[in-house]
Every structure is written in structure tokens, then in C-alpha cells.
Scaffold this active site. Structure first.
Site, PDB file in Angstrom:
ATOM      1  N   ALA A  68      37.531  30.641  33.617  1.00 12.86           N
ATOM      2  CA  ALA A  68      36.174  29.642  34.211  1.00 12.86           C
ATOM      3  C   ALA A  68      35.243  30.431  34.303  1.00 12.86           C
ATOM      4  O   ALA A  68      35.321  31.619  34.633  1.00 12.86           O
ATOM      5  CB  ALA A  68      36.908  28.879  35.412  1.00 12.86           C
ATOM      6  N   GLY A 111      41.348  30.829  33.280  1.00 15.03           N
ATOM      7  CA  GLY A 111      41.304  29.413  32.646  1.00 15.03           C
ATOM      8  C   GLY A 111      41.421  29.679  31.058  1.00 15.03           C
ATOM      9  O   GLY A 111      41.896  28.606  30.438  1.00 15.03           O
ATOM     10  N   GLU A 114      44.995  29.430  30.461  1.00 17.49           N
ATOM     11  CA  GLU A 114      45.293  28.220  31.125  1.00 17.49           C
ATOM     12  C   GLU A 114      45.116  27.238  29.780  1.00 17.49           C
ATOM     13  O   GLU A 114      45.896  26.229  29.525  1.00 17.49           O
ATOM     14  CB  GLU A 114      44.958  27.628  32.370  1.00 17.49           C
ATOM     15  CG  GLU A 114      45.441  28.734  33.436  1.00 17.49           C
ATOM     16  CD  GLU A 114      44.719  28.512  34.691  1.00 17.49           C
ATOM     17  OE1 GLU A 114      43.518  28.530  34.903  1.00 17.49           O
ATOM     18  OE2 GLU A 114      45.221  28.078  35.831  1.00 17.49           O
ATOM     19  N   GLU A 134      43.007  35.740  38.460  1.00 15.75           N
ATOM     20  CA  GLU A 134      42.446  35.084  39.718  1.00 15.75           C
ATOM     21  C   GLU A 134      42.600  35.941  41.085  1.00 15.75           C
ATOM     22  O   GLU A 134      41.619  35.792  41.907  1.00 15.75           O
ATOM     23  CB  GLU A 134      42.835  33.679  39.665  1.00 15.75           C
ATOM     24  CG  GLU A 134      42.233  32.660  38.506  1.00 15.75           C
ATOM     25  CD  GLU A 134      43.212  32.439  37.218  1.00 15.75           C
ATOM     26  OE1 GLU A 134      44.149  33.572  37.233  1.00 15.75           O
ATOM     27  OE2 GLU A 134      43.134  31.793  36.411  1.00 15.75           O
TER      28      GLU A 134
HETATM   29  N1  CAA Z   1      32.763  34.044  34.297  1.00 17.94           N
HETATM   30  C1  CAA Z   1      31.553  34.181  33.978  1.00 17.94           C
HETATM   31  N2  CAA Z   1      30.950  35.331  33.409  1.00 17.94           N
HETATM   32  C2  CAA Z   1      31.915  36.063  32.762  1.00 17.94           C
HETATM   33  C3  CAA Z   1      33.349  35.993  33.009  1.00 17.94           C
HETATM   34  C4  CAA Z   1      33.599  34.886  33.654  1.00 17.94           C
HETATM   35  N3  CAA Z   1      34.985  34.395  33.634  1.00 17.94           N
HETATM   36  N4  CAA Z   1      34.117  36.996  32.404  1.00 17.94           N
HETATM   37  C5  CAA Z   1      33.070  37.753  31.798  1.00 17.94           C
HETATM   38  N5  CAA Z   1      31.805  37.287  32.158  1.00 17.94           N
HETATM   39  C6  CAA Z   1      30.589  37.951  31.821  1.00 17.94           C
HETATM   40  C7  CAA Z   1      30.321  39.254  32.505  1.00 17.94           C
HETATM   41  O1  CAA Z   1      29.835  38.985  34.080  1.00 17.94           O
HETATM   42  C8  CAA Z   1      29.300  39.872  31.722  1.00 17.94           C
HETATM   43  O2  CAA Z   1      28.115  39.314  32.015  1.00 17.94           O
HETATM   44  P1  CAA Z   1      26.654  40.257  32.010  1.00 17.94           P
HETATM   45  O3  CAA Z   1      26.564  40.893  30.738  1.00 17.94           O
HETATM   46  O4  CAA Z   1      25.666  39.354  32.003  1.00 17.94           O
HETATM   47  O5  CAA Z   1      27.027  41.337  32.986  1.00 17.94           O
HETATM   48  C9  CAA Z   1      29.703  39.671  30.348  1.00 17.94           C
HETATM   49  O6  CAA Z   1      30.372  38.436  30.574  1.00 17.94           O
HETATM   50  C10 CAA Z   1      30.631  40.639  29.705  1.00 17.94           C
HETATM   51  O7  CAA Z   1      31.635  40.854  30.473  1.00 17.94           O
HETATM   52  P2  CAA Z   1      32.041  42.517  31.207  1.00 17.94           P
HETATM   53  O8  CAA Z   1      30.695  43.247  31.096  1.00 17.94           O
HETATM   54  O9  CAA Z   1      32.792  42.481  32.339  1.00 17.94           O
HETATM   55  O10 CAA Z   1      33.043  42.915  29.976  1.00 17.94           O
HETATM   56  P3  CAA Z   1      34.041  43.960  29.854  1.00 17.94           P
HETATM   57  O11 CAA Z   1      34.589  44.183  28.633  1.00 17.94           O
HETATM   58  O12 CAA Z   1      33.701  45.098  30.619  1.00 17.94           O
HETATM   59  O13 CAA Z   1      35.219  43.198  30.771  1.00 17.94           O
HETATM   60  C11 CAA Z   1      36.714  41.264  31.331  1.00 17.94           C
HETATM   61  C12 CAA Z   1      35.939  42.129  30.268  1.00 17.94           C
HETATM   62  C13 CAA Z   1      38.149  42.295  31.671  1.00 17.94           C
HETATM   63  C14 CAA Z   1      37.383  40.045  30.645  1.00 17.94           C
HETATM   64  C15 CAA Z   1      35.656  41.017  32.677  1.00 17.94           C
HETATM   65  O14 CAA Z   1      34.706  40.405  32.097  1.00 17.94           O
HETATM   66  C16 CAA Z   1      36.527  40.542  33.520  1.00 17.94           C
HETATM   67  O15 CAA Z   1      37.396  40.595  34.280  1.00 17.94           O
HETATM   68  N6  CAA Z   1      35.968  38.854  33.651  1.00 17.94           N
HETATM   69  C17 CAA Z   1      36.676  38.039  34.416  1.00 17.94           C
HETATM   70  C18 CAA Z   1      38.095  37.531  34.094  1.00 17.94           C
HETATM   71  C19 CAA Z   1      38.572  36.744  35.470  1.00 17.94           C
HETATM   72  O16 CAA Z   1      38.689  36.765  36.418  1.00 17.94           O
HETATM   73  N7  CAA Z   1      38.841  35.300  34.825  1.00 17.94           N
HETATM   74  C20 CAA Z   1      39.388  34.219  35.758  1.00 17.94           C
HETATM   75  C21 CAA Z   1      38.036  33.180  36.228  1.00 17.94           C
HETATM   76  S1  CAA Z   1      38.475  32.272  37.447  1.00 17.94           S
HETATM   77  C22 CAA Z   1      39.300  31.141  36.731  1.00 17.94           C
HETATM   78  O17 CAA Z   1      39.730  31.002  35.472  1.00 17.94           O
HETATM   79  C23 CAA Z   1      40.243  29.862  37.549  1.00 17.94           C
HETATM   80  C24 CAA Z   1      40.944  29.004  36.796  1.00 17.94           C
HETATM   81  O18 CAA Z   1      42.149  29.178  36.823  1.00 17.94           O
HETATM   82  C25 CAA Z   1      40.409  27.739  36.152  1.00 17.94           C
END
Ligand code: CAA
Length: 260
Positions: A68, A111, A114, A134
Site C-alpha cells: 500500500a 499489500g 495481499e 508491515e
Molecule cells: N509506498 C510508497 N512508496 C514506496 C513504497 C510504498 N509501499 N515502496 C517503495 N516506495 C518508493 C520509495 O519511497 C522510493 O521512492 P523515492 O525514489 O521517491 O525515494 C521508490 O519507491 C523506490 O524504492 P526504494 O528506493 O526503497 O527501492 P529499493 O530497491 O531500495 O527497495 C523495497 C525496495 C525493499 C521494496 C523498499 O522500497 C521497501 O521496503 N518498500 C516498502 C515495503 C513495505 O513496507 N510495504 C508494506 C506497505 S504497508 C501495507 O501494504 C499495508 C497493507 O497491509 C495493505
């Protein structure tokens, strides 16, 4: 919402297959509210369209979806997030009647994982990774992860994944029955399309009732589920496709299904 107005997804038709590609590359296809609204609109339109038999949801090679949209959620409070109830949109994916195949490469996290689990069959590229991270941002899965992942991989693996936030590889996901096939990166979409073509040849009315019956496992006891399955089986005997399918078998020819 008209197709031309989609900003976060690409939509195309390939014969009997309706394909939605998640398309927010800058944020690894983070599932914003707007993206989810568009996805549901596209899937519901495919569901209504008789020329579509099977759907595919896919992303890019690097990311199916990294969860998400954290930016959208970070300032929410319990009351604001509850009143908006944006995750209710996700339930509409579950209500789509035609089969949905997820073609996954790269990240399918939070998400994203999911959403994949809400689909009916998952095909993965070797680079795919599935996880519920998460816990790393101080929350828990909120779109079905605790329920669906546990049913698929079992309590202990689900606990490990959800409590540590560590993702699993495509091969591990195959081992746990989350994905049905792992193929080289350049082939994952093609593999999903082959599977979709195979399914598209079946009777649409039987597909619908089969999907409905399998999903019943999730929200019913075994006796309720068995009863439901039997009822759907009996119901198919009033379809033209049942008559045609059985007759074609006995006449040693391919059936022609009309969906009636
Ligand atoms: N939401 C918003 N932005 C996101 C995102 C997310 N879930 N995942 C990645 N991005 C964005 C980053 O902020 C980054 O943006 P900028 O270039 O503007 O900084 C861009 O995407 C690229 O990401 P990274 O630079 O972090 O890329 P990476 O290759 O170094 O890492 C990753 C990749 C491991 C997937 C890392 O981005 C990450 O950990 N993302 C979050 C994953 C996460 O926590 N997901 C759960 C979200 S909560 C949820 O989903 C609740 C639910 O149950 C519905």
C-alpha cells in the site's frame, strides 16, 4: 471512470484475456487509493464483458507492487483511516467472478502480496519475492495478509514471515504452494497467458461456479463448503455447456462452450 482516464494502470485485451498492468514505476507500483479504484473499475469491466474469459494482473519486472502507498497512510489516525475505510475497495477484487491470474516479478510485498493472494492462481518469475514487511513500519498486514497467508503457508511459516517481515523467494513460494510455477524473468507473462488461454477454453459458467466453490473454503466450515460445492455441481446440469461438454467427450470431439 473511463479507460482513457486511467493514470496508474494499463489495460489491454489479448483474445479472451483481459490484462491489467500496474503502472506506478517511480514508487514500485505502490497501491495508492486511486490505483486500487482504477484496478477495481478495470476488473469489474472485464467481468461484465462476455469476450473476456480470464484476467491477468501484472506489474513490471522489478516490482509487482511494493505494498500500500505508505506516503498516503503515514498521517492517518485510527478514526480517519476507519472512516475512509479505503481497504473496503480491496474486497471488490475478491468479488470478481472470472478467474484472475497474478503474473508476478520482483517485489510483491505488503499489500502487493495481499493483492496477489486475492488472485486465483499465481505465476512467478525467478526474481519474485513475497512478503509481509508491515511489522518493519510498526503495523500489521491490513488487506487480508494474516488470514490468507496463514491458510496458504500454514501457521508457523506465516508467523515467521509476518513477525520478522522477511520476504521469501519465488522458489520458497513454490515450495509452500503460494505460486504454481516459477519461470525465467523473460517468460513470466507469457507463462501466465498460456495458462489463461488454457482456462479460457473451458465453459465460462463452470469456471464461475468452480471459482465460487473453491473460494467458499475460505469463509465456510468444511460441511458448509461441501454442501455449497455439491449445489453448484448440480446446478451446472441445467447449463448447455454441461450437455455440450459431456456429449463432445462421448463423441470424441472438442466441445464448443457458449457460456449458457
Ligand atoms: N509506498 C510508497 N512508496 C514506496 C513504497 C510504498 N509501499 N515502496 C517503495 N516506495 C518508493 C520509495 O519511497 C522510493 O521512492 P523515492 O525514489 O521517491 O525515494 C521508490 O519507491 C523506490 O524504492 P526504494 O528506493 O526503497 O527501492 P529499493 O530497491 O531500495 O527497495 C523495497 C525496495 C525493499 C521494496 C523498499 O522500497 C521497501 O521496503 N518498500 C516498502 C515495503 C513495505 O513496507 N510495504 C508494506 C506497505 S504497508 C501495507 O501494504 C499495508 C497493507 O497491509 C495493505
Amino acid at each position: 471512470m473511463k479507460e482513457a482516464n486511467y493514470k496508474n494502470i494499463l489495460v489491454e485485451q489479448d483474445g479472451p484475456i483481459g490484462i491489467v498492468t500496474l503502472n506506478r514505476p517511480k514508487v514500485l507500483n505502490a497501491l495508492s487509493h486511486e490505483l486500487m479504484d482504477e484496478l477495481v473499475t478495470a476488473l469489474e469491466a472485464f467481468d461484465q464483458d462476455d469476450s473476456i474469459r480470464v484476467m491477468i494482473i501484472t506489474g513490471s519486472e522489478r516490482a509487482f507492487a511494493a505494498g500500500a502507498d505508505i506516503g498516503e497512510m503515514s498521517d492517518e489516525t485510527t478514526i480517519s483511516i476507519m472512516l475512509k475505510d479505503r481497504f473496503a475497495t480491496w474486497d471488490k477484487v475478491r468479488r470478481v467472478k472470472k478467474p484472475i491470474i497474478a503474473a508476478v516479478s520482483g517485489y510483491a510485498l505488503g499489500g502487493g502480496c495481499e493483492l496477489v493472494m486475492t488472485c486465483d492462481i499465481i505465476v512467478a518469475s525467478e526474481s519474485a519475492q513475497f512478503g509481509q514487511p508491515e511489522i518493519n513500519i510498526g503495523v500489521i498486514p491490513g488487506a487480508g495478509g494474516t488470514q490468507r497467508l496463514t491458510r496458504i503457508v500454514g501457521k508457523h511459516k506465516a508467523m515467521e514471515m509476518i513477525l520478522t517481515g522477511r520476504p521469501i523467494t519465488a522458489q520458497e513460494a513454490y515450495h509452500y504452494g503460494l505460486v504454481v510455477k516459477v519461470v525465467p524473468v523473460e517468460l513470466y507473462l507469457e507463462e501466465a497467458k498460456n495458462l489463461a488461454q488454457e482456462i479460457a477454453k473451458k465453459s465460462p459458467v463452470a469456471l464461475k461456479l468452480a471459482k465460487e466453490a473453491v473460494l467458499k473454503t475460505y469463509d465456510a466450515s468444511i460441511s458448509e463448503g461441501l454442501e455449497f460445492e455439491r449445489k453448484n455441481f448440480y446446478m451446472l446440469f441445467s447449463s448447455e455447456d454441461q450437455k455440450e461438454g459431456m456429449k463432445a467427450f462421448l463423441e470424441k470431439r472438442q466441445p464448443t462452450f457458449s457460456g449458457r
